[in-house]
Design a protein around this motif. Structure first.
Motif, PDB file in Angstrom:
ATOM      1  N   UNK A 290       1.296  -1.616   0.136  1.00 13.59           N
ATOM      2  CA  UNK A 290       0.410  -0.147   0.214  1.00 13.59           C
ATOM      3  C   UNK A 290       1.578   1.108   0.175  1.00 13.59           C
ATOM      4  N   UNK A 291       0.535   2.136  -0.455  1.00 18.17           N
ATOM      5  CA  UNK A 291       1.519   3.447  -0.983  1.00 18.17           C
ATOM      6  C   UNK A 291       1.208   4.800   0.541  1.00 18.17           C
ATOM      7  N   UNK A 292      -0.231   4.745   1.014  1.00 16.95           N
ATOM      8  CA  UNK A 292      -0.609   5.827   1.536  1.00 16.95           C
ATOM      9  C   UNK A 292      -2.364   5.223   2.286  1.00 16.95           C
ATOM     10  N   UNK A 293      -2.038   5.533   4.415  1.00 15.50           N
ATOM     11  CA  UNK A 293      -3.190   5.846   4.454  1.00 15.50           C
ATOM     12  C   UNK A 293      -3.879   6.864   5.754  1.00 15.50           C
ATOM     13  N   UNK A 294      -2.611   7.310   5.761  1.00 11.13           N
ATOM     14  CA  UNK A 294      -2.534   8.889   6.272  1.00 11.13           C
ATOM     15  C   UNK A 294      -1.905   7.759   7.907  1.00 11.13           C
ATOM     16  N   UNK A 295      -0.729   8.226   8.413  1.00  5.71           N
ATOM     17  CA  UNK A 295      -0.542   8.008   9.950  1.00  5.71           C
ATOM     18  C   UNK A 295      -1.578   8.333  10.977  1.00  5.71           C
ATOM     19  N   UNK A 296      -2.171   9.453  10.913  1.00  6.15           N
ATOM     20  CA  UNK A 296      -3.391   9.682  11.496  1.00  6.15           C
ATOM     21  C   UNK A 296      -4.914   9.196  11.397  1.00  6.15           C
ATOM     22  N   UNK A 297      -4.768   9.118  10.568  1.00  7.52           N
ATOM     23  CA  UNK A 297      -6.364   8.181   9.809  1.00  7.52           C
ATOM     24  C   UNK A 297      -5.674   6.287  10.657  1.00  7.52           C
ATOM     25  N   UNK A 298      -5.472   5.840   9.657  1.00  2.29           N
ATOM     26  CA  UNK A 298      -4.950   4.306  10.281  1.00  2.29           C
ATOM     27  C   UNK A 298      -3.454   4.122   9.749  1.00  2.29           C
TER      28      UNK A 298
ATOM     29  N   UNK B  85      -1.790  18.030  17.889  1.00  3.42           N
ATOM     30  CA  UNK B  85      -0.979  18.992  17.307  1.00  3.42           C
ATOM     31  C   UNK B  85       0.018  18.558  16.241  1.00  3.42           C
ATOM     32  N   UNK B  86       0.836  17.853  16.941  1.00  4.64           N
ATOM     33  CA  UNK B  86       1.772  17.298  15.536  1.00  4.64           C
ATOM     34  C   UNK B  86       1.323  16.178  14.692  1.00  4.64           C
ATOM     35  N   UNK B  87       1.238  16.591  13.198  1.00  2.00           N
ATOM     36  CA  UNK B  87       1.301  16.245  11.982  1.00  2.00           C
ATOM     37  C   UNK B  87       1.370  16.167  10.704  1.00  2.00           C
ATOM     38  N   UNK B  88       0.289  15.833  10.046  1.00  2.00           N
ATOM     39  CA  UNK B  88       0.368  16.433   8.163  1.00  2.00           C
ATOM     40  C   UNK B  88      -0.031  14.869   7.509  1.00  2.00           C
ATOM     41  N   UNK B  89      -0.586  15.474   6.151  1.00  2.00           N
ATOM     42  CA  UNK B  89      -0.923  13.757   5.606  1.00  2.00           C
ATOM     43  C   UNK B  89       0.149  12.977   5.275  1.00  2.00           C
ATOM     44  N   UNK B  90       0.817  13.553   4.633  1.00  2.00           N
ATOM     45  CA  UNK B  90       2.100  12.514   4.336  1.00  2.00           C
ATOM     46  C   UNK B  90       3.230  12.381   4.986  1.00  2.00           C
ATOM     47  N   UNK B  91       2.804  13.388   6.370  1.00  2.00           N
ATOM     48  CA  UNK B  91       4.324  12.954   7.346  1.00  2.00           C
ATOM     49  C   UNK B  91       4.518  11.252   7.717  1.00  2.00           C
ATOM     50  N   UNK B  92       5.653  10.664   7.130  1.00  2.00           N
ATOM     51  CA  UNK B  92       6.279   9.330   7.919  1.00  2.00           C
ATOM     52  C   UNK B  92       4.627   8.386   6.885  1.00  2.00           C
ATOM     53  N   UNK B  93       5.242   8.921   5.388  1.00  2.00           N
ATOM     54  CA  UNK B  93       4.440   8.318   4.112  1.00  2.00           C
ATOM     55  C   UNK B  93       5.090   6.988   4.752  1.00  2.00           C
ATOM     56  N   UNK B  94       4.201   5.952   4.029  1.00  2.00           N
ATOM     57  CA  UNK B  94       4.569   4.429   4.223  1.00  2.00           C
ATOM     58  C   UNK B  94       5.617   4.355   3.216  1.00  2.00           C
ATOM     59  N   UNK B  95       6.212   4.797   1.624  1.00  2.00           N
ATOM     60  CA  UNK B  95       6.954   4.187   1.390  1.00  2.00           C
ATOM     61  C   UNK B  95       8.630   4.852   2.069  1.00  2.00           C
TER      62      UNK B  95
END
Ligand SMILES: Cc1ncc(COP(=O)(O)O)c(C=O)c1O
Length: 438
Positions: free
Chosen positions: A86-94, A307-317
């Motif tokens: 998988x390429x992305x889930x967003x760590x803040x979501x799943x 308070x910390x995060x972002x859509x792509x931060x720590x992307x799985x790839x």
């Protein structure tokens, strides 16, 4: 792996690259510059191959990024597997394991054996911004101290933290407030011991800001874009100790100096300095965009959830790539390799300095080395000579970089996957460049 040989079949840049440069001019904003417009098709070890079929020796690693080499085997293997899964889930979501695995590695590898936690981001500048956010929440204070010649990025807050105006800041203000600049230790130019330079910086901050107003002091343990300035021994420990005594968060920006580049996992390791927060990026993921803030667990946890995060931060790839890059560093003991590469570079540069008085200073650590070019009588910066030497290297198939507040520093950041033969050949070209421009 691509053949490890310098081989030029056209002028550099060649006709195919020049044709593509016209397309770049048509479609890419002029504000995005390119130092050496050879369009790359393949890279690995210490070689970049271009669209004209030229093979160039890489002494820049894409600005200290491909420490493990381009397309290093463990990076490619991990990225392939992750892209298929998988390429992305967003760590803040799943969430997913790779993010936590990278944070676990960072806790182990960064200086100090206290409990640590991390948050992951996309770029170095983003990591620095987040380190400031964390320091402000943790201390309840606003002020941020940075140093002369610092480079921390190009976002609004990090532009304010960066010292050099052109090209990074010109016309882009107003900048973020509550950023204060202190004199750094610059042994070639100030002649001070580390302790003296620290006393000067501390006095400056004490008098002009007030220790009690400072949320953090942010410093590159070896300055990067500012000229590979290595603070005199004792400077970093004294500043870190002053921070500790005054409840100021000490932030080491290891974005350029980290991950084996200087011959240790981190440049702070050299003097046993243990920062409260460390920012990392560049070498962390073998070329994929990833950055981190790692710090004392209790400090990191002062920030409210969300308070910390972002859509792509720590992307799985990117995390998979980082785990591959760290595996390469461990398996091949790249910290030791950085010291070997550094010893070769230093001896070549010392020989060169005996013949060329324009080389005023040789400095750096491990595979992060530089020479400062100056008028031998006055020590006035000689940016013209640095530019001429740089261009000569480029035309002869060696990718070199300059840096420094005055543009007069010639820096060397080879990938640690470079062979001894290739490194020697590259420095033969550097020597020719000095002779040809004398
Ligand atoms: C010490 C340091 N901090 C921060 C940055 C900014 O990193 P990025 O370009 O990934 O935003 C850099 C980039 O050169 C750097 O060298």
């Amino acid at each position: 792996m691509i053949e490890q040989k310098r081989h030029l079949v056209t002028e550099v840049p060649g006709p195919e690259s020049l044709a593509r440069l016209d397309r770049k001019k048509a479609f890419v904003a002029d504000g995005v510059g390119t130092m050496l417009p050879v369009f790359v098709t393949e890279a690995g070890g210490g070689i970049l191959r271009d669209v004209d079929g030229n093979s160039l020796i890489d002494l820049g690693s894409g600005i200290a990024v491909t420490t493990v080499g381009n397309s290093a085997p463990a990076v490619v293997r991990n990225v392939r597997a992750q892209v298929e899964a998988f390429t992305h889930t967003c760590f803040m979501i799943t969430p997913y394991d790779g993010y936590v695995d990278v944070c676990e590695q960072l806790a182990e590898l960064t200086p100090g054996d206290h409990a640590k936690k991390s948050a992951l981001f996309n770029s170095g500048a983003e990591a620095v911004e987040n380190a400031v956010k964390i320091a402000r929440v943790a201390t309840g204070r606003d002020a941020v101290a940075v140093f002369d010649h610092a480079y921390h990025g190009r976002t609004n807050l990090t532009m304010a933290m960066t010292a050099k105006n052109m090209p990074y800041k010109q016309g882009f203000g107003p900048f973020a407030g509550e950023v204060y600049r202190a004199p750094v230790s610059y042994p070639f130019r100030d002649g001070l011991t580390g302790e003296q330079a620290a006393a000067r910086a501390i006095d400056h901050l004490d008098k002009q800001v007030g220790a009690g107003n400072l949320a953090c002091v942010a410093i590159e343990p070896i300055l990067g874009e500012g000229g590979f300035v290595v603070p005199a021994p004792g400077f970093l420990p004294a500043v870190a100790e002053w921070c500790r005594a005054n409840g100021i968060v000490f932030v080491a920006d290891e974005i350029q100096s980290g991950f084996c580049r200087t011959g240790d996992w981190f440049a702070c390791d050299d003097e046993g300095v243990v920062p409260d927060l460390v920012t990392t990026a560049k070498g962390i993921a073998g070329g994929l965009p990833l950055a981190a803030v790692t710090g004392r667990a209790e400090l990191m946890d002062t920030v409210h959830t969300g308070g910390l995060g972002g859509t792509y931060g720590g992307n799985p790839v990117a995390c998979a790539a980082a785990l591959g890059a760290i595996e390469e560093m461990r398996t091949h003991d790249l910290a030791t390799r950085a010291r070997e590469v550094g010893a070769t570079m230093r001896s070549r540069l010392e020989a060169l300095a005996r013949d060329h008085a324009v080389i005023g200073d040789i400095r750096g650590r491990g595979a992060m080395m530089a020479i400062e070019l100056v008028d031998p009588d006055t020590a006035a910066p000689d940016a013209a000579r640095a530019g001429a030497v740089n261009s000569h290297c480029h035309r002869n198939g060696v990718v070199t970089l300059t840096c420094g507040t005055w543009g007069n520093v010639f820096r060397f950041l080879p990938p640690l996957a470079i062979s001894d033969d290739l490194l020697d050949e590259a420095f033969d070209v550097v020597a020719e460049a000095f002779a040809a421009t004398a």
